[in-house]
Design a protein around this motif. Structure first.
Motif, PDB file in Angstrom:
ATOM      1  N   VAL A   1      16.607  -4.055  -9.488  1.00 58.52           N
ATOM      2  CA  VAL A   1      15.212  -3.808  -9.122  1.00 58.52           C
ATOM      3  C   VAL A   1      14.322  -4.956  -9.583  1.00 58.52           C
ATOM      4  N   ALA A   2      14.553  -5.430 -10.804  1.00 59.09           N
ATOM      5  CA  ALA A   2      13.750  -6.540 -11.321  1.00 59.09           C
ATOM      6  C   ALA A   2      13.949  -7.799 -10.494  1.00 59.09           C
ATOM      7  N   GLY A   3      15.191  -8.095 -10.124  1.00 62.59           N
ATOM      8  CA  GLY A   3      15.441  -9.283  -9.325  1.00 62.59           C
ATOM      9  C   GLY A   3      14.862  -9.194  -7.932  1.00 62.59           C
ATOM     10  N   LEU A   4      14.850  -7.985  -7.362  1.00 60.34           N
ATOM     11  CA  LEU A   4      14.348  -7.819  -6.003  1.00 60.34           C
ATOM     12  C   LEU A   4      12.828  -7.787  -5.936  1.00 60.34           C
ATOM     13  N   SER A   5      12.201  -7.105  -6.895  1.00 59.90           N
ATOM     14  CA  SER A   5      10.757  -6.876  -6.812  1.00 59.90           C
ATOM     15  C   SER A   5       9.943  -7.684  -7.801  1.00 59.90           C
ATOM     16  N   GLY A   6      10.571  -8.295  -8.816  1.00 58.65           N
ATOM     17  CA  GLY A   6       9.806  -8.981  -9.847  1.00 58.65           C
ATOM     18  C   GLY A   6       9.053  -8.018 -10.743  1.00 58.65           C
ATOM     19  N   LEU A   7       9.528  -6.780 -10.868  1.00 56.01           N
ATOM     20  CA  LEU A   7       8.860  -5.771 -11.679  1.00 56.01           C
ATOM     21  C   LEU A   7       9.879  -5.045 -12.552  1.00 56.01           C
ATOM     22  N   VAL A   8       9.432  -4.659 -13.730  1.00 60.77           N
ATOM     23  CA  VAL A   8      10.191  -3.763 -14.597  1.00 60.77           C
ATOM     24  C   VAL A   8       9.283  -2.588 -14.921  1.00 60.77           C
ATOM     25  N   SER A   9       9.804  -1.375 -14.726  1.00 61.10           N
ATOM     26  CA  SER A   9       8.992  -0.174 -14.937  1.00 61.10           C
ATOM     27  C   SER A   9       9.403   0.504 -16.236  1.00 61.10           C
ATOM     28  N   PRO A  10       8.652   0.311 -17.339  1.00 60.34           N
ATOM     29  CA  PRO A  10       9.015   0.964 -18.602  1.00 60.34           C
ATOM     30  C   PRO A  10       8.916   2.481 -18.544  1.00 60.34           C
ATOM     31  N   VAL A  11       8.144   3.015 -17.597  1.00 59.81           N
ATOM     32  CA  VAL A  11       7.954   4.471 -17.536  1.00 59.81           C
ATOM     33  C   VAL A  11       8.963   5.147 -16.624  1.00 59.81           C
ATOM     34  N   SER A  12       9.914   4.385 -16.077  1.00 60.42           N
ATOM     35  CA  SER A  12      10.800   4.941 -15.066  1.00 60.42           C
ATOM     36  C   SER A  12      11.621   6.124 -15.584  1.00 60.42           C
ATOM     37  N   LEU A  13      12.192   6.007 -16.784  1.00 60.00           N
ATOM     38  CA  LEU A  13      13.054   7.073 -17.291  1.00 60.00           C
ATOM     39  C   LEU A  13      12.299   8.385 -17.494  1.00 60.00           C
ATOM     40  N   PRO A  14      11.206   8.412 -18.264  1.00 56.67           N
ATOM     41  CA  PRO A  14      10.516   9.699 -18.409  1.00 56.67           C
ATOM     42  C   PRO A  14       9.950  10.226 -17.098  1.00 56.67           C
TER      43      PRO A  14
END
Length: 880
Positions: A392-405
């Motif tokens: 996801v990070a490589g495709l979108s240039g984003l990391v979502s810290p809230v994804s798990l909760p």
């Protein structure tokens, strides 16, 4: 596995090497050419024969499997590439000719973003090529681009005749050619009954859901149930992406598992023969694939489900890893394009993580006293999230810290919404009242998902910028593996690591938001980083602002307005209706109080007015048309309309040349906003004698080379803002335009390199601050963390003047020869306009130096002298 006949276990990895070999070989095949592929086949077979003659061992068996997979992959790739090169369509593509084709559509037309009228893209198979008097039968994979109005609504399996321009496709695309429609399609027959039925079910569910649940929840339900996202609110799509929930609207293994479980449960309760169970479930699976459309993730999940059903019918134990490996091998050999499909890779990675990691993690949690249901939910969400995060990070240039909760909060609502949505799709054509009741019931879990996504997306740093591409994916993979190994190797570090993470969230996040210092005090205008497009915001009061254009996408402009704290838009100006200026309008209007949405006089041939009027009506706003001479006051800002005159708005005029041109003045600072004017239109405005004087110029058309130098000179601007996307294919901004601006002593700031750019201050002292490229629209690679905030400095009049970020050891004003004004709030010494060289001296006795030698030789910054262009113009900090 010795002694008794071996049975597959949960960790049966025998097909994993074969799947990895086929995937790697499929990726590399287009790069090596047919001769190398042909030579690889006998080499792999010969090596396999040598290995087979030796004593059998586990290692030799694995090597034989890998060599067999390599031989099959190379042989199929060689045949495929040779057939592709020999195709008559490939020859037509090399000549870029326009030909007649008969196509069979392989999927639904999908909308594509871009400037100009709406267009769609559809995958198809070319069956017949008619080039002059020659008629040739084909079986070539192609992709076609065409006007949305002509192609929207066609179904998979539809056979059409079309006249299209043919261009080459790269070998790694798995296509023979790319097509661009030059005429409307001619229908040669109806799609199959199955496809018509599936299309009717999808349309019925979509229409009923929107009518019963409203646009947001109603658009989401078909996406959850059958993967139909055509009615989804684009703002909600962006919220799902930022919250890490986008996978819910891409039909995958979870949907297939729900379908199979729903079909098999009643059969098992009645003790039906397992072969009958498998046949019924297989029929339901085939119907679901047709209904949901065979996307990469659906095909992967269906293939894995089919393998599992085969195991059920034969009485073999059902192991997930062999089923996944077999599915990957078969699908990649059948359709090599899946090797480069992001959805397929995400689906495989998530499934592998769930079956390999989640059971062990769940057992550990249960061993620590967790109930089974929460333990399973946390383990599955964590395993899938960690496995797919690098992709996801490589495709979108984003990391979502809230994804798990967020995924844990969403999980309880997914299955009910999916099941009720599928039942509603089947019931609507037969019993409409029952279908509407099922849709109403599904609305409760769907609304919960909407609330979770919107709440998560609204959190600060819900999605953090990250380097895109292979580099970003590899970097995050290394970091995750290293962190996992350290926590596994040193158990005592787990508690401090959890405490540090909680502290960073509870304390670090709020402190970071408070310390950002964005926007600067007394902001006049902000050029938002929205990629290849325009979006400029002029804050006019606390929580209120004037928006000029909205960029190409809903997400970047929405986030820029959020960063500025804008929740009320009394006036929105659209310079013209091209997608790079109006495509993100829904993101700007959604959730905000909007007064008036205004344009200039549009061409009578403009066909996008109806969509604009619909968006304005849904936002509860009013439409207006502004003409030269109109003046509007919005809070602290005064808007003057300069162009276009109504008489120039003819059908022959391009939309760019009819761009609304306005000058906005706040606290004495004048900003000229110019849309996408061409050089000819700029010259006509200058010839009419329009007063263009301004302090800040928004460079027309993202710095296109089609510009008029006299227009720039007539503005007398000291600072130029270029709203442009990083790595764009248009060559914007053009070197010639940048050279003209530099020669006129104009300081240029670009959103692709500076991120959001703010002009702040008042007529006595104003300057420019940059936020730094981050996870906005332009960062191709993503700069990652938010840049240092601009530091407010005190100007001569006591107002706060921001300056660009500089190293900490240069925070104090340096010693330099006196000039026209102190360096922190430098003002022009020349006449207000037009901007021209000052001559040998300014109005003060000391000329502006072209380059100083400060600091003293030998100091740590002596290698970076401070330079000033030899013209009197606004300067707000050091120019390196």
């Amino acid at each position: 596995m010795s002694g008794a006949p071996a049975r597959w276990s949960w960790l049966d990895l025998r097909l994993v090497p074969a799947a990895a070999t086929v995937w790697a070989g499929t990726l590399l095949a287009p790069l090596v050419g047919v001769p190398v592929l042909a030579a690889a086949v006998p080499a792999a077979v010969g090596t396999a024969l040598l290995v087979a003659r030796r004593r059998r061992s586990a290692g030799s068996v694995v090597l034989l499997v890998v060599l067999a997979a390599l031989a099959v992959t190379a042989a199929s790739a060689a045949v495929r590439e040779a057939a592709r090169a020999a195709s008559p369509l490939a020859g037509a593509a090399e000549g870029r000719r326009t030909v007649e084709l008969v196509l069979e559509l392989d999927g639904d037309p999908a909308a594509v973003r871009g400037a100009g009228p709406p267009r769609v893209v559809v995958e198809a198979t070319a069956a017949v090529l008619e080039d002059g008097a020659t008629r040739t039968r084909l079986d070539d994979a192609v992709v076609l681009f065409g006007p949305a109005d002509e192609w929207r609504g066609l179904l998979p399996g539809q056979v059409v005749r079309v006249r299209a321009a043919v261009s080459p496709a790269s070998a790694d695309e798995g296509l023979v050619a790319r097509l661009s429609a030059r005429a409307p399609p001619v229908l040669l027959g109806e799609p199959s009954r199955v496809q018509r039925a599936a299309g009717g079910l999808r349309e019925g569910l979509r229409d009923t859901a929107v009518r019963v649940l409203g646009p947001q929840a109603g658009g989401l339900l078909p996406g959850l149930a059958v993967g139909d996202t055509t009615a989804m609110d684009p703002v909600l799509v962006e919220d799902f992406r930022r919250a890490g929930l986008a996978h819910l609207t891409a039909v995958s293994g979870a949907n297939v598992a729900i379908v199979l479980a729903g079909v098999l449960a009643p059969l098992r309760r009645r003790a039906v023969d397992r072969r009958v169970q498998a046949l019924v479930a297989l029929a339901a699976l085939a119907g679901f694939v047709v209904l949901a459309r065979p996307s990469a993730s659906v095909v992967r999940a269906a293939a894995m489900g089919a393998v599992t059903l085969l195991a059920l019918a034969t009485g073999r134990s059902r192991a997930a890893v062999p089923a996944l490996g077999g599915a990957v091998v078969v699908l990649l050999l059948a359709d090599p394009r899946l090797a480069r499909d992001a959805g397929f890779a995400l689906s495989v990675a998530a499934t592998a993580a769930i079956v390999l990691l989640a059971p062990g993690w769940s057992r550990r949690l249960r061993g620590r006293g967790w109930p089974q249901l929460p333990a399973d939910a946390v383990a599955v969400a964590a395993a899938a999230g960690l496995a797919t995060a690098p992709l996801v990070a490589g495709l979108s240039g984003l990391v979502s810290p809230v994804s798990l909760p967020v995924n844990l909060l969403a999980a309880p609502a997914v299955a009910p919404a999916t099941v009720l949505g599928l039942l509603a799709a089947l019931a609507v054509p037969v019993l409409p009242p029952l279908g509407e009741a099922l849709v109403w019931a599904a609305g409760w879990p769907v609304r919960w998902l909407v609330a979770v996504a919107q709440g998560a997306a609204a959190l600060p740093d819900a999605a953090t910028g990250w380097p895109a591409g292979v580099r970003g994916a590899v970097l995050l993979t290394v970091l995750l593996v290293a962190a996992g190994w350290l926590l596994w190797r040193f158990p005592r570090a787990r508690a401090p690591a959890v405490a540090a993470l909680v502290g960073a969230v509870v304390l670090g996040w709020p402190l970071r938001q408070a310390a950002r210092g964005w926007p600067p005090e007394d902001t006049v205008v902000v050029a938002c980083d929205v990629g290849q497009g325009d979006a400029l915001v002029l804050p006019t009061a606390p929580g209120e602002g004037l928006l000029v254009d909205a960029g190409p996408d809903v997400g970047p402009v929405d986030r820029c307005l959020d960063r500025l704290g804008i929740d009320t838009l009394p006036l929105v100006l659209l310079t013209h209706l091209d997608a790079d200026h109006a495509g993100g309008l829904a993101g700007a209007l959604s959730g905000r109080a909007v007064g008036v949405v205004a344009t200039g006089t549009l061409s009578p041939a403009e066909d996008r007015v109806a969509r604009l009027d619909d968006a304005v009506r849904r936002a509860g706003a009013q439409r207006a048309v502004l003409v030269p001479g109109d003046r509007r006051t919005v809070g602290s800002a005064t808007v003057e309309v300069l162009a276009p005159p109504p008489e120039t708005a003819t059908a022959a005029q391009p939309a760019n040349d009819l761009s609304l041109v306005v000058r906005v003045t706040q606290r004495g600072v004048r900003v000229l906003l110019t849309g996408d004017l061409s050089g000819a239109a700029e010259a006509r405005i200058v010839a009419r004698g329009v007063d263009l004087r301004a302090d800040v110029l928004k460079v027309p058309h993202h710095g296109s080379a089609d510009a008029d130098r006299g227009f720039f000179a007539a503005t007398g601007a000291r600072v130029a803002l270029v709203s442009v996307g990083a790595g764009n294919s248009y060559g914007h901004p053009a070197p010639r335009v940048l050279s003209w601006l530099a020669q006129d002593g104009v300081r240029v700031h670009r959103t692709d390199t500076d991120g959001d750019v703010a002009v702040a201050g008042d007529a006595a002292a104003w300057g420019v601050a940059v936020r730094g490229p981050g996870e906005g629209g332009s960062a191709a690679g993503g700069a990652g963390a938010t840049a240092e905030p601009a530091v407010p400095l005190r100007g001569p009049s006591g107002t706060s003047v921001p300056r660009a970020t500089m190293p900490g050891w240069l925070q104090h004003p340096p010693r330099r020869p006196p000039a026209c004004a102190p360096w922190w709030g430098r003002r022009s010494c020349c006449a207000p306009a037009p901007s021209r060289p000052c001559g040998p001296r300014c109005s003060s006795a000391t000329p502006t130096p072209s380059c100083t030698s400060w600091p003293r030789r030998g100091s740590r910054s002596a290698s970076s002298p401070t330079c000033w262009p030899p013209r009197c113009s606004a300067r707000t900090g050091w120019w390196w």
